[in-house]
Scaffold this active site. Structure first.
Site, short mmCIF file in Angstrom:
data_model
loop_
_atom_site.label_atom_id
_atom_site.label_comp_id
_atom_site.label_asym_id
_atom_site.label_seq_id
_atom_site.Cartn_x
_atom_site.Cartn_y
_atom_site.Cartn_z
N ASP A 1 -1.29 -0.36 6.27
CA ASP A 1 -1.83 0.33 7.51
C ASP A 1 -3.34 0.07 7.87
OD1 ASP A 1 -3.12 3.40 7.17
OD2 ASP A 1 -2.53 2.35 5.45
N ASP B 1 0.79 -1.31 0.14
CA ASP B 1 0.02 -0.02 0.06
C ASP B 1 0.86 1.25 -0.15
OD1 ASP B 1 -2.36 1.82 0.58
OD2 ASP B 1 -1.88 1.91 2.37
N ASP C 1 -0.14 5.06 0.85
CA ASP C 1 -0.37 5.94 1.86
C ASP C 1 -0.28 5.47 3.13
OD1 ASP C 1 -0.64 7.45 -0.25
OD2 ASP C 1 -3.00 7.83 -0.07
#
Length: 282
Positions: A191, A18, A20
């Site tokens: 996250d 991922d 961001d």
């Protein structure tokens, strides 16, 4: 450092990241609000709204409803934008905007996976116009990103492919089929709890700076949790490496010199055939 050197066997594997709050510390799309303002694409009010959205995102992550609102907001914001103008602004400001936000640990993981023979794929809900240049800067092999509908060189505001939630997992599976990746021997990092489908798709999922929901899920499923520190920009990282290299070289030379000195001292103190110091090889 994680053990990334499992045998590859006869099939290929990959590491899916991922973007961001995993590779970079903020939202990649919202981070470009000021350059877009300077380029005449948005007004000052939109800049302030983007700054507030960035603050909320950093504070507590983004659940499904928040991500949907962000998608609608960004779709409405970019309607009518000229695609080439967006690409030019991103290219001109990429290093200034993005490099200070990159987590050093993420770069090390990318390098380690490449060293282990795996492809690195960035998977992000941000637009491909932002994700592809970031991926190129980081040396990623491929990217999966959101793609907007374009007509006459401008964004219509419609989304052709939305790389979010279950769609990420579907895109990863399609790419694995096309490239021959063994997902059971592949890795994934994110996250957010919204990326649970993506993490569950591979044999080695990892939660990175996870939100509360993902941290709980990682504990339940015994997934490794990585907590990255504040980011160190790529330029600073390169500078630190250059500083470390001479220091390491000096340390090696000093260690070698000390070893030679110690060996010579021992030889001098060793009794010779006549009972005096210094053996036959002195």
């Amino acid at each position: 450092m994680l053990d990334l050197m499992e045998p590859l066997g006869t099939t290929r594997s990959a590491a899916f990241f991922d973007l961001d709050k995993t590779i970079i510390a903020r939202s990649s799309t919202l981070a470009f609000s000021r350059p877009f303002y300077a380029g005449g694409l948005i007004n000052r009010r939109t800049v302030l709204r983007s700054a507030y959205a960035q603050f909320v995102y950093l504070l507590g992550g983004a659940d499904h409803d928040q991500m949907e609102r962000m998608r609608e907001y960004i779709s409405a914001m970019c309607t009518g934008w000229d695609v080439r103008t967006v690409q030019a602004i991103v290219a001109d400001t990429l290093h200034h905007i993005v490099t200070p936000m990159i987590h050093d640990e993420a770069v090390e993981l990318i390098e380690a996976h490449h060293a282990a023979g795996r492809d690195v794929v960035i998977v992000s809900s941000s637009g491909v116009e932002v994700v592809e240049p970031i991926g190129a800067m980081l040396g990623a092999d491929k990217v999966i990103a959101t793609r907007m509908v374009v007509a006459d060189g401008k964004y219509t505001g419609e989304i052709a492919e939305y790389a979010y939630g279950p769609n990420k997992a579907t895109a990863i599976q399609a790419l694995a089929l096309a490239e021959g990746y063994d997902l059971g021997n592949s890795f994934a990092y994110s996250d957010s709890i919204t990326d649970e489908p993506m993490l569950a798709t591979v044999g080695h999922p990892h939660a990175v700076n996870p939100d509360k929901a993902l941290r709980r899920l990682a504990a339940e499923r015994d997934w490794p949790v990585l907590d990255f520190k504040e980011p160190v920009g790529l330029a600073e990282r390169s500078r630190l490496r250059e500083v470390r290299r001479p220091a390491m070289a000096a340390g090696l030379v000093a260690g070698l010199a000390a070893g030679v000195f110690l060996l010579a001292s021992r030889r001098r103190s060793r009794p010779g055939p006549d009972g005096l110091g210094g053996g036959p090889d002195s």
